[in-house]
Scaffold this motif. Structure first.
Motif, PDB file in Angstrom:
ATOM      1  N   LYS A 130       0.820  -1.220   0.000  1.00 35.73           N
ATOM      2  CA  LYS A 130       0.000   0.000   0.000  1.00 35.73           C
ATOM      3  C   LYS A 130       0.848   1.262   0.000  1.00 35.73           C
ATOM      4  O   LYS A 130       0.353   2.337  -0.338  1.00 35.73           O
ATOM      5  CB  LYS A 130      -0.948   0.002   1.198  1.00 35.73           C
ATOM      6  N   VAL A 131       2.108   1.133   0.352  1.00 36.38           N
ATOM      7  CA  VAL A 131       2.994   2.298   0.364  1.00 36.38           C
ATOM      8  C   VAL A 131       3.073   2.915  -1.039  1.00 36.38           C
ATOM      9  O   VAL A 131       3.122   4.132  -1.175  1.00 36.38           O
ATOM     10  CB  VAL A 131       4.405   1.926   0.876  1.00 36.38           C
ATOM     11  N   ILE A 132       3.039   2.083  -2.077  1.00 38.18           N
ATOM     12  CA  ILE A 132       3.174   2.621  -3.436  1.00 38.18           C
ATOM     13  C   ILE A 132       1.944   3.410  -3.878  1.00 38.18           C
ATOM     14  O   ILE A 132       2.002   4.113  -4.879  1.00 38.18           O
ATOM     15  CB  ILE A 132       3.513   1.531  -4.485  1.00 38.18           C
ATOM     16  N   GLN A 133       0.852   3.320  -3.132  1.00 36.21           N
ATOM     17  CA  GLN A 133      -0.384   4.011  -3.498  1.00 36.21           C
ATOM     18  C   GLN A 133      -0.544   5.362  -2.805  1.00 36.21           C
ATOM     19  O   GLN A 133      -1.500   6.088  -3.088  1.00 36.21           O
ATOM     20  CB  GLN A 133      -1.584   3.125  -3.143  1.00 36.21           C
ATOM     21  N   GLN A 134       0.366   5.717  -1.929  1.00 32.14           N
ATOM     22  CA  GLN A 134       0.203   6.915  -1.110  1.00 32.14           C
ATOM     23  C   GLN A 134       0.720   8.166  -1.824  1.00 32.14           C
ATOM     24  O   GLN A 134       1.789   8.139  -2.442  1.00 32.14           O
ATOM     25  CB  GLN A 134       0.933   6.753   0.225  1.00 32.14           C
TER      26      GLN A 134
END
Length: 186
Positions: free
Chosen positions: A136-140
């Motif tokens: 989910k880090v890549i979506q922030q």
């Protein structure tokens, strides 16, 4: 079995890395291999960013915030998240140039997947481990800001962790029943 087939069958995801650098030039050679990926219409939709220690520290804070919101805070959680982001020698971020045409966008994503596979196989051939992550880090939005990637023009598709393996995991058994995975028509 030839060397290419051996590399394809032997490469596995590495989760634990030894401290220290990877062999000199292996990242550059892996990038060259990535750029050799099949790419319909030669759009070259991939972009690579190597995240240094300061950048990875900032990304670890984003990861920590996401985990704390889900699991609660603890010293152990902080240690694990920090190690995940800082222990491997490198973090390569791969993004895709956005394309309005959905068919081209799908072809571009396929090309990027091939480029990532080439990158990881090149590393493997030099004894360097890797892990493809889509957390989910890549979506922030803060991730995009930290990595200086404009979300209007590109989408982050992968984090690739890179380092010398501390331990190579046992390769997971995969289906070898080709009859169930493909068929030949007359």
């Amino acid at each position: 079995m030839n060397q290419v087939q051996q590399a394809l069958n032997a490469r596995t995801t590495v989760h634990k890395y030894r401290p220290g650098p990877v062999p000199e030039g292996c990242i550059e050679r892996a990038l060259e291999a990535a750029l050799a990926a099949p790419n319909h219409r030669m759009t070259e939709p991939w972009r690579f960013v190597s995240a240094g220690a300061q950048t990875r520290e900032q990304l670890s804070e984003i990861a920590l915030q996401l985990k704390v919101a889900k699991l609660g805070d603890s010293k152990q959680l902080r240690r694990v998240i920090r190690a995940k982001f800082l222990d491997p020698a490198h973090l390569m971020v791969v993004s895709q140039v956005l394309e309005q045409d959905p068919v081209m966008a799908r072809e571009d994503y396929a090309a990027i997947a091939c480029a990532i596979q080439n990158f990881m196989l090149s590393l493997h051939s030099e004894g360097v481990g890797s892990k493809w992550s889509t957390s989910k880090v890549i979506q922030q939005s803060d991730t995009y800001r930290i990595l200086e990637i404009d979300p209007e023009t590109a989408e982050i598709v992968a984090f690739i962790w890179v380092g010398v393996p501390a331990q190579v995991p046992t390769k997971r058994a995969r289906s070898r029943d080709l009859a169930g995975l493909w068929r030949q028509l007359p």
